[in-house]
Scaffold this motif. Structure first.
Motif, mmCIF file in Angstrom:
data_model
loop_
_atom_site.group_PDB
_atom_site.id
_atom_site.type_symbol
_atom_site.label_atom_id
_atom_site.label_comp_id
_atom_site.label_asym_id
_atom_site.label_seq_id
_atom_site.Cartn_x
_atom_site.Cartn_y
_atom_site.Cartn_z
ATOM 1 N N GLY A 168 0.817 -1.208 0.000
ATOM 2 C CA GLY A 168 0.000 0.000 0.000
ATOM 3 C C GLY A 168 0.854 1.263 0.000
ATOM 4 N N THR A 169 0.806 2.019 -1.070
ATOM 5 C CA THR A 169 1.519 3.302 -1.127
ATOM 6 C C THR A 169 0.685 4.379 -0.436
ATOM 7 O OG1 THR A 169 0.520 3.818 -3.272
ATOM 8 C CG2 THR A 169 2.650 2.668 -3.290
ATOM 9 N N TYR A 170 1.249 5.559 -0.352
ATOM 10 C CA TYR A 170 0.580 6.656 0.344
ATOM 11 C C TYR A 170 -0.796 6.928 -0.269
ATOM 12 C CZ TYR A 170 0.637 10.929 3.186
ATOM 13 O OH TYR A 170 0.362 11.895 4.120
ATOM 14 N N PHE A 171 -0.857 6.963 -1.597
ATOM 15 C CA PHE A 171 -2.117 7.263 -2.282
ATOM 16 C C PHE A 171 -3.131 6.147 -2.093
ATOM 17 C CE2 PHE A 171 -1.218 11.197 -4.001
ATOM 18 C CZ PHE A 171 -2.155 11.594 -4.948
ATOM 19 N N VAL A 172 -2.675 4.898 -2.120
ATOM 20 C CA VAL A 172 -3.597 3.776 -1.948
ATOM 21 C C VAL A 172 -4.220 3.808 -0.556
ATOM 22 C CG1 VAL A 172 -3.744 1.261 -1.810
ATOM 23 C CG2 VAL A 172 -2.425 2.329 -3.633
ATOM 24 N N ILE A 173 -3.409 4.067 0.461
ATOM 25 C CA ILE A 173 -3.927 4.138 1.831
ATOM 26 C C ILE A 173 -4.871 5.321 1.989
ATOM 27 C CG2 ILE A 173 -3.261 4.462 4.241
ATOM 28 C CD1 ILE A 173 -0.651 2.995 3.570
ATOM 29 N N MET A 174 -4.513 6.441 1.362
ATOM 30 C CA MET A 174 -5.367 7.626 1.429
ATOM 31 C C MET A 174 -6.709 7.370 0.750
ATOM 32 S SD MET A 174 -4.287 11.506 0.375
ATOM 33 C CE MET A 174 -4.052 11.097 -1.345
ATOM 34 N N ASN A 175 -6.692 6.688 -0.374
ATOM 35 C CA ASN A 175 -7.934 6.345 -1.075
ATOM 36 C C ASN A 175 -8.789 5.397 -0.233
ATOM 37 O OD1 ASN A 175 -9.579 5.989 -3.720
ATOM 38 N ND2 ASN A 175 -9.009 3.904 -3.172
ATOM 39 N N ARG A 176 -8.144 4.448 0.437
ATOM 40 C CA ARG A 176 -8.877 3.502 1.271
ATOM 41 C C ARG A 176 -9.552 4.213 2.448
ATOM 42 N NH1 ARG A 176 -5.014 -0.915 2.984
ATOM 43 N NH2 ARG A 176 -5.205 -1.417 0.766
ATOM 44 N N LEU A 177 -8.834 5.154 3.073
ATOM 45 C CA LEU A 177 -9.411 5.899 4.192
ATOM 46 C C LEU A 177 -10.603 6.736 3.751
ATOM 47 C CD1 LEU A 177 -6.198 7.110 6.059
ATOM 48 C CD2 LEU A 177 -7.870 5.450 6.881
ATOM 49 N N ALA A 178 -10.489 7.355 2.576
ATOM 50 C CA ALA A 178 -11.535 8.269 2.126
ATOM 51 C C ALA A 178 -12.778 7.534 1.633
ATOM 52 C CB ALA A 178 -10.989 9.172 1.026
ATOM 53 N N HIS A 179 -12.595 6.453 0.849
ATOM 54 C CA HIS A 179 -13.734 5.832 0.176
ATOM 55 C C HIS A 179 -14.244 4.577 0.868
ATOM 56 C CE1 HIS A 179 -11.845 8.265 -3.075
ATOM 57 N NE2 HIS A 179 -13.106 8.494 -3.395
ATOM 58 N N GLU A 180 -13.364 3.848 1.550
ATOM 59 C CA GLU A 180 -13.820 2.626 2.210
ATOM 60 C C GLU A 180 -14.135 2.859 3.685
ATOM 61 O OE1 GLU A 180 -11.087 -0.559 1.546
ATOM 62 O OE2 GLU A 180 -11.013 -0.232 -0.621
ATOM 63 N N GLN A 182 -14.506 5.933 5.030
ATOM 64 C CA GLN A 182 -15.249 7.193 5.135
ATOM 65 C C GLN A 182 -14.580 8.195 6.072
ATOM 66 O OE1 GLN A 182 -17.896 7.762 3.118
ATOM 67 N NE2 GLN A 182 -17.435 5.723 2.281
ATOM 68 N N LYS A 183 -13.266 8.162 6.155
ATOM 69 C CA LYS A 183 -12.521 9.142 6.955
ATOM 70 C C LYS A 183 -11.955 10.208 6.021
ATOM 71 C CE LYS A 183 -11.301 5.788 10.555
ATOM 72 N NZ LYS A 183 -10.183 5.132 11.300
ATOM 73 N N VAL A 184 -12.853 11.027 5.515
ATOM 74 C CA VAL A 184 -12.474 12.005 4.496
ATOM 75 C C VAL A 184 -11.530 13.063 5.071
ATOM 76 C CG1 VAL A 184 -13.346 13.691 2.839
ATOM 77 C CG2 VAL A 184 -14.652 11.616 3.299
ATOM 78 N N GLY A 185 -11.786 13.496 6.306
ATOM 79 C CA GLY A 185 -10.930 14.513 6.918
ATOM 80 C C GLY A 185 -9.498 14.048 7.069
ATOM 81 N N LEU A 186 -9.313 12.800 7.511
ATOM 82 C CA LEU A 186 -7.974 12.249 7.668
ATOM 83 C C LEU A 186 -7.286 12.112 6.307
ATOM 84 C CD1 LEU A 186 -5.761 11.025 9.439
ATOM 85 C CD2 LEU A 186 -6.951 8.835 9.294
ATOM 86 N N ALA A 187 -8.046 11.709 5.286
ATOM 87 C CA ALA A 187 -7.474 11.591 3.943
ATOM 88 C C ALA A 187 -7.047 12.953 3.401
ATOM 89 C CB ALA A 187 -8.483 10.933 3.002
ATOM 90 N N CYS A 188 -7.840 13.994 3.677
ATOM 91 C CA CYS A 188 -7.469 15.349 3.247
ATOM 92 C C CYS A 188 -6.192 15.812 3.946
ATOM 93 C CB CYS A 188 -8.609 16.321 3.527
ATOM 94 S SG CYS A 188 -10.077 16.065 2.501
ATOM 95 N N MET A 190 -3.826 13.856 4.997
ATOM 96 C CA MET A 190 -2.731 13.116 4.358
ATOM 97 C C MET A 190 -2.341 13.751 3.034
ATOM 98 S SD MET A 190 -3.740 9.122 5.079
ATOM 99 C CE MET A 190 -2.285 8.544 4.218
ATOM 100 N N ALA A 191 -3.317 14.258 2.281
ATOM 101 C CA ALA A 191 -3.023 14.917 1.005
ATOM 102 C C ALA A 191 -2.179 16.174 1.221
ATOM 103 C CB ALA A 191 -4.320 15.263 0.281
ATOM 104 N N ILE A 192 -2.495 16.946 2.273
ATOM 105 C CA ILE A 192 -1.718 18.150 2.574
ATOM 106 C C ILE A 192 -0.286 17.775 2.965
ATOM 107 C CG2 ILE A 192 -1.526 20.147 4.085
ATOM 108 C CD1 ILE A 192 -3.782 20.341 2.075
ATOM 109 N N VAL A 193 -0.151 16.725 3.780
ATOM 110 C CA VAL A 193 1.185 16.268 4.182
ATOM 111 C C VAL A 193 1.983 15.813 2.959
ATOM 112 C CG1 VAL A 193 2.437 14.506 5.492
ATOM 113 C CG2 VAL A 193 0.480 15.653 6.515
#
Length: 246
Positions: A168-180, A182-188, A190-193
């Motif tokens: 799992g790369t950074y983007f894959v983990i971020m996608n999993r948090l956001a879409h599977e 439903q932790k959209v805030g945490l994924a956002c 991660m995107a800023i980081v």
């Protein structure tokens, strides 16, 4: 990132070969650039079956005498599965980097090559003294694009392994948090980081290459400047020793 460095080294090597008029270079350039034109999702599915147990890669290795039991699980063995995914990106993007390098090399004045040949320079001297300094801006650009792309890799691990078994790369983990999850805030967050990390890496690369490709001043090269400063320091030490002896 390791795969990105391998990719750039291969691209630079192949581009240099093309500059020296290799027979069949047009076909080779087309074959190298073609993978970049394929959709990333399609590349993922191609390599998903390529690495599958008993399929293409295993069959090729068996043709060379290897037993299936001795062949590792390319996508399940955590010692090599990330290397397998990195090889996918190397296969896809080497051609793009090669074309960029080749375009920069073709813009070098051919009179320099002719002058080097008259002076007896071999191909290594031509590469080191003419080609490499002339394409330094493209080297920096390709390095920045490759490192930034490696930080944001998504398609190969998502399609081939879905980020399982340690892939799992950074983007894959971020996608999993956001879409599977439903932790959209945490994924956002991660995107800023990730944005900050990419900016820091880009600045670090710029500073590194600015130091590596520093040619000194208009009147004196960097190498000549180092030799002069070294001679001045040695002369100053000798003068101090002479004064102490007196």
């Amino acid at each position: 990132m390791g795969g990105a460095l391998v990719q750039l080294a291969l691209a630079l090597f192949f581009a240099t070969l093309m500059v020296f008029k290799v027979r069949g270079s047009s076909i080779f350039k087309g074959a190298m650039f073609f993978p970049y034109l394929i959709c990333g999702i399609a590349v993922g599915f191609i390599f998903k079956f390529f690495y599958a147990r008993g399929f293409v890669l295993d069959s090729i290795l068996q043709m060379f005498g290897m037993d299936l039991e001795n062949i590792p699980y390319w996508l399940q063995d955590q010692r090599i599965n990330n290397i397998s995914l990195a090889a996918t990106s190397v296969w896809r993007y080497t051609g793009q980097n090669m074309i960029l390098f080749l375009g920069a090399m073709m813009s070098v004045d051919t009179d320099l090559y002719e002058a080097a040949a008259l002076d007896g320079a071999n191909k290594w001297h031509v590469f080191k003294s003419i080609i490499l300094p002339s394409i330094k801006s493209i080297i920096v650009l390709n390095m920045i694009l490759s490192i930034s792309g490696s930080l944001s890799a998504f398609e190969p691990p998502y399609v081939i392994t879905n980020g399982t078994m340690g892939t799992g790369t950074y983007f894959v983990i971020m996608n999993r948090l956001a879409h599977e999850n439903q932790k959209v805030g945490l994924a956002c967050a991660m995107a800023i980081v990730l944005l900050v990390i990419i900016i820091l890496c880009t600045v670090a690369q710029k500073l590194f290459f600015a130091y590596i490709f520093n040619d000194g001043t208009a009147d004196e090269s960097k190498a000549a400047m180092k030799r002069r400063l070294k001679a001045e320091r040695e002369a100053a030490k000798a003068a101090r020793k002479g004064g102490q002896t007196e």
